[in-house]
Design an enzyme around this catalytic site. Structure first.
Site, PDB file in Angstrom:
ATOM      1  N   ASP A  14       0.861  -1.176   0.000  1.00 42.66           N
ATOM      2  CA  ASP A  14       0.000   0.000   0.000  1.00 42.66           C
ATOM      3  C   ASP A  14       0.903   1.233   0.000  1.00 42.66           C
ATOM      4  O   ASP A  14       1.663   1.452   0.941  1.00 42.66           O
ATOM      5  CB  ASP A  14      -0.881  -0.030   1.253  1.00 42.66           C
ATOM      6  CG  ASP A  14      -1.803   1.165   1.328  1.00 42.66           C
ATOM      7  OD1 ASP A  14      -2.489   1.419   0.333  1.00 42.66           O
ATOM      8  OD2 ASP A  14      -1.817   1.840   2.358  1.00 42.66           O
ATOM      9  N   THR A  47      -2.906   5.085  -4.100  1.00 41.12           N
ATOM     10  CA  THR A  47      -1.836   5.845  -3.440  1.00 41.12           C
ATOM     11  C   THR A  47      -0.488   5.616  -4.123  1.00 41.12           C
ATOM     12  O   THR A  47       0.355   6.497  -4.138  1.00 41.12           O
ATOM     13  CB  THR A  47      -1.726   5.418  -1.967  1.00 41.12           C
ATOM     14  OG1 THR A  47      -1.743   3.999  -1.915  1.00 41.12           O
ATOM     15  CG2 THR A  47      -2.887   5.946  -1.181  1.00 41.12           C
ATOM     16  N   THR A  48      -0.288   4.420  -4.674  1.00 43.10           N
ATOM     17  CA  THR A  48       0.988   4.142  -5.345  1.00 43.10           C
ATOM     18  C   THR A  48       1.008   4.855  -6.693  1.00 43.10           C
ATOM     19  O   THR A  48       2.008   5.488  -7.055  1.00 43.10           O
ATOM     20  CB  THR A  48       1.152   2.613  -5.567  1.00 43.10           C
ATOM     21  OG1 THR A  48       0.586   1.941  -4.455  1.00 43.10           O
ATOM     22  CG2 THR A  48       2.589   2.225  -5.699  1.00 43.10           C
ATOM     23  N   ASP A 345      -8.900  -0.425   1.525  1.00 41.52           N
ATOM     24  CA  ASP A 345      -8.840   0.130   0.169  1.00 41.52           C
ATOM     25  C   ASP A 345     -10.081  -0.252  -0.627  1.00 41.52           C
ATOM     26  O   ASP A 345     -10.702   0.587  -1.278  1.00 41.52           O
ATOM     27  CB  ASP A 345      -7.599  -0.395  -0.581  1.00 41.52           C
ATOM     28  CG  ASP A 345      -6.354   0.412  -0.219  1.00 41.52           C
ATOM     29  OD1 ASP A 345      -6.449   1.190   0.738  1.00 41.52           O
ATOM     30  OD2 ASP A 345      -5.312   0.261  -0.877  1.00 41.52           O
TER      31      ASP A 345
END
Length: 483
Positions: A14, A47-48, A345
Site C-alpha cells: 500500500d 496511493t501508489t 482500500d
C-alpha cells in the site's frame, strides 16, 4: 518489508503505508509522502499510482528545464495537460448500474483493487465482504457511506479464507467472571460509563478504622452499595451489563450471584458503536437508569479461537444493523494487518462508486487513452507549453509500463502495442494484459477503476509537481549561521 526503529516489521504494498513508515528526510520527498497521504484520505485507493505519476512528471520536467524552458511555462503546460486529461477521463468513462440485488458489478471493481494485494488468494471472498459491508451501512438517498460504522477487527490464526463479515459488533473482551452465562438470547443491554464501586470523595482522603466492628460496618456498607447498584440494573430489566470501567472482585461476585452477565473495560469508541447498533443510551449515573435507556440485541455470545485463551464477544441481531464488523483472520500479524489495509482500500473504492457510479478501465487503459489525447492536443498548441504537454503525455505512460514490468512482460513493447491498438481501433478500454488472458480488452477482463479516484490522482500529482517547480531554493536550518 519495512522495519521500524523499535524492530516491528511491516509487509505491505500500500503506497501510503510504505511512504509513511519510511521516515523520509528529504524535503521534496516529504511532499510526496504528503501527496500519497492526501490521496489515501480522499479516495482510499490509488496511493501508489499517484506517486508514480508525480515521479514521472518530475523526471520529465527536469529534462525540459535542462533544455532551458522556464519552470513557469512547464508548470502551465502540465496544468493545461491535466485539465485535458481529467476531461477526457470523464468523456471515456462508463456509468454502471448496481443495486442491492445486483452486486456483481461492485464486486468486480472491489476485486480489481485487491488484485495487486497479498490477499488476492481469497480475491472473490474479500471483494464480496467489502461490498456487503458497505451496502449494509450505505445511505442510498444521500449517496453516502459512513465508514465509522464499519469496524475492522482481527485475530491471528486461521487462514485468510476464514475472514468473515459479522452483522453486528465484535469486542475483544470476555465476560468478567468465567462462570457467567456465555450465550444470551434477546439481550437487554445496559451501557454504563460509571464504575461499579462505592462513591469516593473527590479530595484526598484517609479513613482510619480503629475497631473490628467499624471495619465490618464498612464492609457491610460497601456490600449494600453494590447490592443496591445491581438491584437498580435488575429493576430496569437488563440482562447484560457493558461497563466502560472495571469493577472489583466483590462486585463481580455479586453480579455473578445475581445472574447478571457483565463485560468490563470496554473502550469508548466500541461503547458508542454498541449504543448505536443496539439503540441504547449511554448511562453516566446509576440514578438515571431506566428501562427506556436499555439497548436490545437478538443474540450475544462469546467465541473462543483455536487452542489459545483468546475470547471475543459477538453482538448480533441488533435492531439498528447499520454497524457491521469485518473480522479478519491470517497466519501472522503482518498478513493480518495487510489484509485489513487491503480491505480498507476495497471498502473505500466501493464507497466512491456509491457516491459517483462512473468508472474508467484499469490496466493502464485510462492512462494510455489520456496520453494519446494530450499528445493530440499538444500538436494543436502553438506556444512553448506544447513541450510540457508532450512530457505529461509521456509521464502518463509510466503507469502502464510499471504494470507490464511487474507482470513479467516487455514494458516498452507491450505499451507500444496497446497504444497502437487504441489508436487504430479507437477503443479507450484496451490496456496491459497483466493476467496473460490473451486479450487487451479490459471490459472483457473486468478490470475497472473509479473515475473520481483516477481524476484525483491526476490532479493531485500535477498540483504537487507545479508546487515543486516553483521552488527555486531550499533553505535548511542553520545553513546561514555565521561561523
Amino acid at each position: 518489508m519495512l522495519q521500524s526503529p523499535d524492530g516491528d516489521v511491516t509487509i505491505t504494498n500500500d503506497g501510503a503505508t510504505i511512504l509513511e513508515q519510511m521516515k523520509v528526510e528529504h524535503q521534496i520527498g516529504k511532499l510526496l509522502v504528503e501527496l500519497s497521504k492526501s490521496q489515501d484520505d480522499e479516495i482510499g485507493d490509488g496511493t501508489t499510482g499517484v506517486v508514480v505519476l508525480a515521479g514521472a512528471l518530475l523526471d520529465k520536467a527536469e529534462a525540459l528545464l535542462d533544455r532551458g524552458i522556464h519552470p513557469m511555462r512547464v508548470a502551465e503546460g502540465f496544468d493545461r495537460a491535466c485539465t485535458i486529461a481529467t476531461q477526457h477521463l470523464a468523456d471515456i468513462s462508463d456509468t454502471f448500474e448496481y443495486s442491492l440485488e445486483n452486486k456483481e458489478a461492485l464486486i468486480e471493481v472491489a476485486m480489481t483493487t485487491l488484485g495487486s494485494k497479498i490477499v488476492n488468494r481469497a480475491h472473490r471472498k474479500m471483494g464480496e465482504i467489502a461490498v456487503d459491508a458497505v451496502l449494509s451501512v450505505a445511505d442510498f438517498e444521500r449517496k453516502d457511506v459512513n465508514l465509522d460504522l464499519i469496524k475492522m477487527d482481527g485475530k491471528v490464526g486461521g487462514s485468510l479464507e476464514d475472514t468473515k463479515l459479522v452483522r453486528g459488533i465484535v469486542i475483544d473482551k470476555d465476560m468478567s467472571h468465567p462462570q457467567m452465562a456465555k450465550d444470551i438470547k434477546d439481550a437487554k443491554i445496559c451501557v454504563l460509563t460509571c464504575p461499579f464501586e462505592p462513591p469516593k470523595p473527590k479530595t484526598k482522603h484517609k479513613l482510619e478504622l480503629e475497631t473490628v466492628q467499624a471495619f465490618q460496618d464498612m464492609q457491610a456498607k460497601e456490600k449494600e452499595y453494590f447490592v443496591e447498584m445491581i438491584q437498580k440494573v435488575k429493576d430496569s430489566g437488563a440482562n447484560l451489563v457493558i461497563c466502560q470501567w472495571g469493577f472489583d472482585d466483590e462486585a463481580n461476585h455479586l453480579l455473578m450471584q445475581s445472574g447478571l452477565p457483565a463485560i468490563r473495560w470496554v473502550g469508548g469508541v466500541e461503547l458508542e458503536l454498541i449504543a448505536i447498533a443496539c439503540n441504547a443510551r449511554i448511562v453516566p449515573r446509576f440514578a438515571e437508569l431506566s428501562s427506556e435507556k436499555l439497548g436490545s440485541a437478538g443474540h450475544v455470545h462469546e467465541e473462543a479461537f483455536g487452542t489459545t485463551k483468546d475470547r471475543m464477544i459477538v453482538i448480533e441481531g441488533c435492531p439498528n444493523s447499520r454497524a457491521v464488523t469485518v473480522f479478519c483472520r491470517g497466519g501472522n500479524r503482518m498478513i493480518l494487518d495487510e489484509a485489513k489495509r487491503s480491505l480498507h482500500d476495497a471498502i473505500c473504492v466501493v464507497r466512491n462508486l456509491i457516491r459517483d457510479n462512473r468508472i474508467v478501465y484499469g490496466g493502464g487503459a485510462a492512462e494510455i487513452a489520456c496520453s494519446l489525447k494530450v499528445a493530440e492536443e499538444a500538436d494543436k498548441c502553438g506556444t512553448i507549453e506544447q513541450y510540457a504537454m508532450r512530457a505529461f503525455a509521456d509521464a502518463l505512460e509510466q503507469t502502464p509500463c510499471a504494470l507490464a514490468e511487474n507482470s513479467g512482460l516487455q514494458p516498452i513493447e507491450t505499451v507500444a502495442s496497446v497504444k497502437a491498438a487504441q489508436l487504430s481501433e479507437k477503443k479507450p478500454y484496451l490496456g496491459v494484459d497483466c493476467n496473460l488472458c490473451g486479450t487487451y480488452d479490459m471490459k472483457q477482463q473486468k478490470v475497472f477503476e473509479t473515475l473520481i479516484g483516477k481524476q484525483q490522482q491526476f490532479m493531485l500529482a500535477t498540483q504537487v509537481v507545479r508546487m515543486i517547480l516553483k521552488i527555486d531554493d531550499v533553505i535548511e536550518p542553520g545553513a546561514f549561521n555565521q561561523q
